[in-house]
Motif scaffolding. Structure first.
Motif, PDB file in Angstrom:
ATOM      1  N   LEU A   1       1.404 118.606  77.181  1.00 23.32           N
ATOM      2  CA  LEU A   1       1.399 119.355  75.927  1.00 23.32           C
ATOM      3  C   LEU A   1      -0.026 119.616  75.441  1.00 23.32           C
ATOM      4  CD1 LEU A   1       4.272 117.801  73.763  1.00 23.32           C
ATOM      5  CD2 LEU A   1       4.064 120.181  74.497  1.00 23.32           C
ATOM      6  N   GLY A   2      -0.890 118.619  75.593  1.00 28.77           N
ATOM      7  CA  GLY A   2      -2.279 118.785  75.178  1.00 28.77           C
ATOM      8  C   GLY A   2      -2.973 119.902  75.949  1.00 28.77           C
ATOM      9  N   PHE A   3      -2.763 119.915  77.264  1.00 29.10           N
ATOM     10  CA  PHE A   3      -3.345 120.972  78.092  1.00 29.10           C
ATOM     11  C   PHE A   3      -2.803 122.346  77.687  1.00 29.10           C
ATOM     12  CE2 PHE A   3      -4.416 117.697  81.396  1.00 29.10           C
ATOM     13  CZ  PHE A   3      -5.766 117.987  81.467  1.00 29.10           C
ATOM     14  N   MET A   4      -1.494 122.420  77.469  1.00 25.54           N
ATOM     15  CA  MET A   4      -0.884 123.695  77.105  1.00 25.54           C
ATOM     16  C   MET A   4      -1.419 124.196  75.769  1.00 25.54           C
ATOM     17  SD  MET A   4       3.005 122.674  78.278  1.00 25.54           S
ATOM     18  CE  MET A   4       3.806 123.922  77.294  1.00 25.54           C
ATOM     19  N   LYS A   5      -1.532 123.278  74.802  1.00 22.47           N
ATOM     20  CA  LYS A   5      -1.999 123.658  73.463  1.00 22.47           C
ATOM     21  C   LYS A   5      -3.419 124.222  73.530  1.00 22.47           C
ATOM     22  CE  LYS A   5      -2.962 120.317  70.586  1.00 22.47           C
ATOM     23  NZ  LYS A   5      -4.377 120.482  70.146  1.00 22.47           N
TER      24      LYS A   5
ATOM     25  N   GLY B   1      -0.761 122.049  82.754  1.00 26.45           N
ATOM     26  CA  GLY B   1      -0.063 121.446  81.614  1.00 26.45           C
ATOM     27  C   GLY B   1       1.440 121.535  81.756  1.00 26.45           C
ATOM     28  N   LEU B   2       1.925 122.704  82.213  1.00 29.66           N
ATOM     29  CA  LEU B   2       3.363 122.854  82.453  1.00 29.66           C
ATOM     30  C   LEU B   2       3.839 121.865  83.511  1.00 29.66           C
ATOM     31  CD1 LEU B   2       3.861 126.740  82.437  1.00 29.66           C
ATOM     32  CD2 LEU B   2       5.013 125.092  80.953  1.00 29.66           C
ATOM     33  N   GLY B   3       3.026 121.707  84.561  1.00 35.77           N
ATOM     34  CA  GLY B   3       3.394 120.758  85.619  1.00 35.77           C
ATOM     35  C   GLY B   3       3.502 119.341  85.096  1.00 35.77           C
ATOM     36  N   PHE B   4       2.505 118.922  84.300  1.00 36.49           N
ATOM     37  CA  PHE B   4       2.548 117.589  83.692  1.00 36.49           C
ATOM     38  C   PHE B   4       3.771 117.446  82.789  1.00 36.49           C
ATOM     39  CE2 PHE B   4      -2.167 117.144  84.437  1.00 36.49           C
ATOM     40  CZ  PHE B   4      -2.085 115.990  85.181  1.00 36.49           C
ATOM     41  N   PHE B   5       4.052 118.495  82.010  1.00 38.07           N
ATOM     42  CA  PHE B   5       5.178 118.450  81.072  1.00 38.07           C
ATOM     43  C   PHE B   5       6.492 118.289  81.828  1.00 38.07           C
ATOM     44  CE2 PHE B   5       8.416 120.229  78.293  1.00 38.07           C
ATOM     45  CZ  PHE B   5       8.107 119.639  77.070  1.00 38.07           C
ATOM     46  N   PHE B   6       6.702 119.101  82.882  1.00 43.25           N
ATOM     47  CA  PHE B   6       7.935 119.010  83.672  1.00 43.25           C
ATOM     48  C   PHE B   6       8.071 117.644  84.337  1.00 43.25           C
ATOM     49  CE2 PHE B   6       7.748 123.841  84.348  1.00 43.25           C
ATOM     50  CZ  PHE B   6       8.594 124.052  83.278  1.00 43.25           C
ATOM     51  N   TYR B   7       6.964 117.186  84.913  1.00 44.79           N
ATOM     52  CA  TYR B   7       6.999 115.894  85.604  1.00 44.79           C
ATOM     53  C   TYR B   7       7.289 114.770  84.616  1.00 44.79           C
ATOM     54  CZ  TYR B   7       5.564 111.928  88.469  1.00 44.79           C
ATOM     55  OH  TYR B   7       5.531 110.737  89.155  1.00 44.79           O
TER      56      TYR B   7
ATOM     57  N   ALA C   1      16.121 134.020  80.395  1.00 45.93           N
ATOM     58  CA  ALA C   1      15.427 134.093  81.684  1.00 45.93           C
ATOM     59  C   ALA C   1      14.455 132.926  81.864  1.00 45.93           C
ATOM     60  CB  ALA C   1      14.688 135.424  81.804  1.00 45.93           C
ATOM     61  N   MET C   2      13.717 132.599  80.803  1.00 46.61           N
ATOM     62  CA  MET C   2      12.759 131.488  80.887  1.00 46.61           C
ATOM     63  C   MET C   2      13.446 130.180  81.218  1.00 46.61           C
ATOM     64  SD  MET C   2      10.093 132.107  77.717  1.00 46.61           S
ATOM     65  CE  MET C   2       9.355 130.488  77.947  1.00 46.61           C
ATOM     66  N   THR C   3      14.558 129.900  80.532  1.00 45.26           N
ATOM     67  CA  THR C   3      15.250 128.624  80.749  1.00 45.26           C
ATOM     68  C   THR C   3      15.909 128.572  82.123  1.00 45.26           C
ATOM     69  OG1 THR C   3      15.666 128.524  78.371  1.00 45.26           O
ATOM     70  CG2 THR C   3      16.905 126.995  79.759  1.00 45.26           C
ATOM     71  N   MET C   4      16.464 129.690  82.567  1.00 45.23           N
ATOM     72  CA  MET C   4      17.030 129.726  83.916  1.00 45.23           C
ATOM     73  C   MET C   4      15.947 129.474  84.963  1.00 45.23           C
ATOM     74  SD  MET C   4      19.787 132.850  83.944  1.00 45.23           S
ATOM     75  CE  MET C   4      21.393 132.701  83.147  1.00 45.23           C
ATOM     76  N   LEU C   5      14.765 130.048  84.723  1.00 47.71           N
ATOM     77  CA  LEU C   5      13.666 129.900  85.666  1.00 47.71           C
ATOM     78  C   LEU C   5      13.094 128.486  85.646  1.00 47.71           C
ATOM     79  CD1 LEU C   5      11.699 131.301  87.666  1.00 47.71           C
ATOM     80  CD2 LEU C   5      10.254 131.839  85.692  1.00 47.71           C
ATOM     81  N   LEU C   6      12.874 127.958  84.450  1.00 46.80           N
ATOM     82  CA  LEU C   6      12.267 126.640  84.303  1.00 46.80           C
ATOM     83  C   LEU C   6      13.254 125.494  84.488  1.00 46.80           C
ATOM     84  CD1 LEU C   6       9.995 127.340  81.189  1.00 46.80           C
ATOM     85  CD2 LEU C   6       9.333 127.369  83.590  1.00 46.80           C
ATOM     86  N   GLN C   7      14.568 125.805  84.371  1.00 48.20           N
ATOM     87  CA  GLN C   7      15.622 124.790  84.502  1.00 48.20           C
ATOM     88  C   GLN C   7      15.438 123.659  83.485  1.00 48.20           C
ATOM     89  OE1 GLN C   7      18.490 124.423  87.033  1.00 48.20           O
ATOM     90  NE2 GLN C   7      18.133 126.530  86.384  1.00 48.20           N
ATOM     91  N   SER C   8      14.910 124.009  82.307  1.00 48.94           N
ATOM     92  CA  SER C   8      14.723 122.995  81.273  1.00 48.94           C
ATOM     93  C   SER C   8      14.658 123.673  79.918  1.00 48.94           C
ATOM     94  CB  SER C   8      13.435 122.199  81.516  1.00 48.94           C
ATOM     95  OG  SER C   8      13.147 121.368  80.409  1.00 48.94           O
ATOM     96  N   SER C   9      15.660 123.439  79.088  1.00 47.08           N
ATOM     97  CA  SER C   9      15.641 124.018  77.741  1.00 47.08           C
ATOM     98  C   SER C   9      14.533 123.398  76.908  1.00 47.08           C
ATOM     99  CB  SER C   9      17.000 123.796  77.062  1.00 47.08           C
ATOM    100  OG  SER C   9      17.293 122.418  76.954  1.00 47.08           O
ATOM    101  N   GLY C  10      14.256 122.102  77.134  1.00 50.44           N
ATOM    102  CA  GLY C  10      13.180 121.435  76.403  1.00 50.44           C
ATOM    103  C   GLY C  10      11.831 122.059  76.688  1.00 50.44           C
ATOM    104  N   ALA C  11      11.596 122.458  77.951  1.00 50.46           N
ATOM    105  CA  ALA C  11      10.326 123.081  78.316  1.00 50.46           C
ATOM    106  C   ALA C  11      10.178 124.436  77.644  1.00 50.46           C
ATOM    107  CB  ALA C  11      10.233 123.225  79.831  1.00 50.46           C
TER     108      ALA C  11
ATOM    109  N   SER D   1       4.222 109.705  78.253  1.00 43.09           N
ATOM    110  CA  SER D   1       2.775 109.885  78.106  1.00 43.09           C
ATOM    111  C   SER D   1       2.273 111.053  78.956  1.00 43.09           C
ATOM    112  CB  SER D   1       2.032 108.595  78.483  1.00 43.09           C
ATOM    113  OG  SER D   1       2.390 108.176  79.798  1.00 43.09           O
ATOM    114  N   VAL D   2       2.819 111.233  80.136  1.00 39.63           N
ATOM    115  CA  VAL D   2       2.442 112.388  80.969  1.00 39.63           C
ATOM    116  C   VAL D   2       2.884 113.679  80.278  1.00 39.63           C
ATOM    117  CG1 VAL D   2       2.887 113.579  83.162  1.00 39.63           C
ATOM    118  CG2 VAL D   2       2.441 111.127  83.140  1.00 39.63           C
ATOM    119  N   LEU D   3       4.051 113.625  79.637  1.00 39.60           N
ATOM    120  CA  LEU D   3       4.533 114.775  78.857  1.00 39.60           C
ATOM    121  C   LEU D   3       3.519 115.130  77.766  1.00 39.60           C
ATOM    122  CD1 LEU D   3       8.156 115.116  77.514  1.00 39.60           C
ATOM    123  CD2 LEU D   3       6.255 115.375  75.949  1.00 39.60           C
ATOM    124  N   LEU D   4       2.974 114.114  77.096  1.00 39.25           N
ATOM    125  CA  LEU D   4       1.978 114.358  76.049  1.00 39.25           C
ATOM    126  C   LEU D   4       0.714 114.986  76.629  1.00 39.25           C
ATOM    127  CD1 LEU D   4       2.148 111.107  73.855  1.00 39.25           C
ATOM    128  CD2 LEU D   4       3.218 113.311  73.436  1.00 39.25           C
ATOM    129  N   VAL D   5       0.290 114.501  77.803  1.00 41.59           N
ATOM    130  CA  VAL D   5      -0.889 115.074  78.452  1.00 41.59           C
ATOM    131  C   VAL D   5      -0.654 116.557  78.731  1.00 41.59           C
ATOM    132  CG1 VAL D   5      -2.310 115.054  80.530  1.00 41.59           C
ATOM    133  CG2 VAL D   5      -1.633 112.895  79.472  1.00 41.59           C
TER     134      VAL D   5
END
Length: 551
Positions: free
Chosen positions: A150-154, A12-18, A186-196, A144-148
């Protein structure tokens, strides 16, 4: 929580980032042709700049991307630090829209529509031939991939609701906000995305794994962590670009520092909750988090906007201006601008002008050495000539990179002309070194020159320098009158070459000039005339509108 849940969370994280990346890149391409207009707006006032930052970040859904662009613009000389700072403020506000999108997606439960949107976006990307439609298709596909994702993560974190250990860890963020700030950073530095980071926090809160007060400190840390992207982008750039990165860092770090006081007192959490009379529920906790994120950035902007000049001075103290040396590296060739070829092409012209001015400076030093015999000028000429050679390679490479992008026909036609102009300027730099060698021979062999010979050379040098000035103005303004005046100078140089050769023969005949001095004199005259030839090539390119076919 079994391995399938872990796989679902990671996937889910991978789909969200992509999805974020595809959507952001596509939206950036959609708006890239308007970047010039955006930059024009930035020169007006800080309120327009603030609004521009909000709108652009909302459109491209990445404050990091906009901040990196700002670093590139300042590094390329397109903007000043004073213009960039309000845009940074706006970018921080604009990036909060992702949290609101996630909130509404969860409330409306539109995850079921994600897969049909994937198909629609993909078809728009692959079937139509028009780039504009493809870019919008990419934006829909990314969303739409972002939504997919999010669904997996939820769904994947649902089993964690029964884990008391996880709950105990999350409660610590409420008791010790500074711990939450560190985790969020630390999370944002690691993920390189504040939105994530915010999306993950929202999903955890939605599943009841973390309470609202605990999320606030993580949100604050997220705002610090997002500044690392600009700091990384500023590595190897000029002083102005480094200052942009530090302005972003100082804005967020100082904002978090004073806001932590209100978080420790519990006032900030209560303020956010006051907007929801019904209290915190499973359905609105995501909106609480989105509001907390937006409220921090809006408040921080209100606090800092009147003190923009003060922040600028603080940053200038942190990153002092170093003494400018003869730079071997290009100043305007910003790689990040290649995605917007029209701007990249303008930057190439600026670098070409800088290259010509550097070659002119090398010529002036070699002339001065010839007449004043100041040996300290030798290394300056050599250093400048090396810089000109390096710029030839860098500009040519950059122009080739531009040619690989999607260009309009008139833009594509300019590239070969500009490459030939770069080669002509490099030859002018070579002639500066040739004249340097003549000066060294004159000094070493103590060759005498009559006052008449010196005056003749100086008269020809003045014409060359006038011609260089006209070519520079022509490149800067696009006004063909400067090119015509440059060609008139070339006619004068051609006549001078013939005239000076004739007067030199007369001096040889009457014995007022030594043979070795005469050879140096003739070589000097020929080099000046050749410099005029190379400048003529550039001027003719200007008259053709920098189009190869019309030359």
């Amino acid at each position: 929580m079994n391995y399938q849940n872990y796989f679902a969370l990671i996937g889910g994280l991978g789909f969200f980032f992509y999805g974020i990346r595809v959507m952001s890149d596509s939206l950036r391409k959609v708006s890239s042709d308007r970047l010039k207009n955006v930059l024009a707006l930035l020169t007006r006032n800080r309120f327009i700049s603030l609004l521009t930052g909000i709108v652009v970040t909302t459109l491209i859904q990445s404050s990091s991307a906009l901040t990196v662009m700002l670093v590139g613009f300042v590094n390329a000389g397109l903007m000043t630090l004073q213009q960039a700072i309000p845009v940074i403020f706006g970018a921080n506000i604009g990036t909060t829209t992702m949290a609101w999108i996630v909130s509404f997606v969860a409330i409306l439960d539109i995850f079921a529509f994600a897969l049909p949107l994937v198909a629609i976006g993909f078809l728009m990307m692959e079937v139509p031939k028009r780039p504009h439609v493809k870019n919008w298709g990419g934006a829909i596909f990314g969303f739409s991939v972002l939504l997919v994702g999010l669904g997996f993560m939820k769904d994947s974190v649902a089993p964690l609701q029964a884990s008391q250990h996880i709950r105990d860890i999350m409660v610590n963020f409420s008791r010790y906000p500074i711990l939450g700030v560190l985790v969020g950073t630390a999370m944002t530095m690691l993920l390189q995305s504040s939105g994530a980071t915010i999306a993950i926090v929202q999903v955890l809160a939605f599943r009841g794994l973390i309470d609202f007060p605990s999320t606030v400190s993580i949100i604050l840390g997220d705002n610090i962590g997002t500044t690392i992207t600009a700091q990384l982008a500023a590595i190897g750039t000029n002083t102005g670009a480094k200052r942009v990165a530090w302005a972003h860092t100082m804005f967020n770090v100082l904002g978090v520092c004073y806001m932590l006081v209100f978080v420790y007192l519990g006032w900030y959490q209560k303020l956010v909750q006051s907007f929801f009379p019904s209290g915190i529920t499973e359905h609105n906790i995501m909106m609480h988090i989105a509001l907390a994120h937006s409220l921090f950035n809006v408040t921080n902007t209100i606090v800092f906007l009147p003190g923009t000049r003060l922040l600028q001075r603080v940053v200038e103290r942190i990153v002092p201006q170093k003494e400018e040396l003869i730079s071997m590296q290009p100043k305007y060739l910003e790689k990040r601008l290649l995605e917007t070829p029209v701007i990249a092409l303008d930057q190439s012209k600026k670098e070409i002008i800088r290259m010509l001015q550097l070659a002119d400076s090398a010529l002036r030093d070699s002339f001065a050495l010839f007449f004043t015999e100041k040996w300290d000028l030798v290394q300056k000429v050599k250093r400048k000539e090396e810089a000109v050679d390096n710029l030839q390679a860098e500009i040519t490479r950059y122009l080739i990179d531009i040619s690989m992008q999607q260009l309009e026909e008139d833009e594509a036609e300019q590239i070969p002309v500009l490459i030939h102009s770069v080669n002509d300027i490099e030859r002018i730099g070579d002639h500066a070194e040739n004249i340097l060698e003549l000066a060294q021979r004159k000094i070493d062999q103590r060759l005498p020159f009559s006052e008449d010979a010196k005056a003749e050379l100086k008269r020809m040098i003045e014409t060359v320098q006038e011609m260089i000035g006209e070519v520079v103005l022509g490149l800067e303004t696009g006004d063909n009158s400067h090119a015509h005046r440059a060609l008139h100078c070339e006619d004068q140089l051609n006549r001078m070459q013939i005239e000076l050769r004739h007067t030199h023969v007369q001096r040889l005949n009457d014995g007022s000039c030594k043979v070795l001095s005469g050879l140096v004199y003739l070589d000097f005259v020929d080099y000046l005339e050749k410099i005029g030839d190379h400048l003529t090539n550039i001027a003719q390119g200007l008259l053709s509108g920098l189009r190869w076919e019309s030359r």
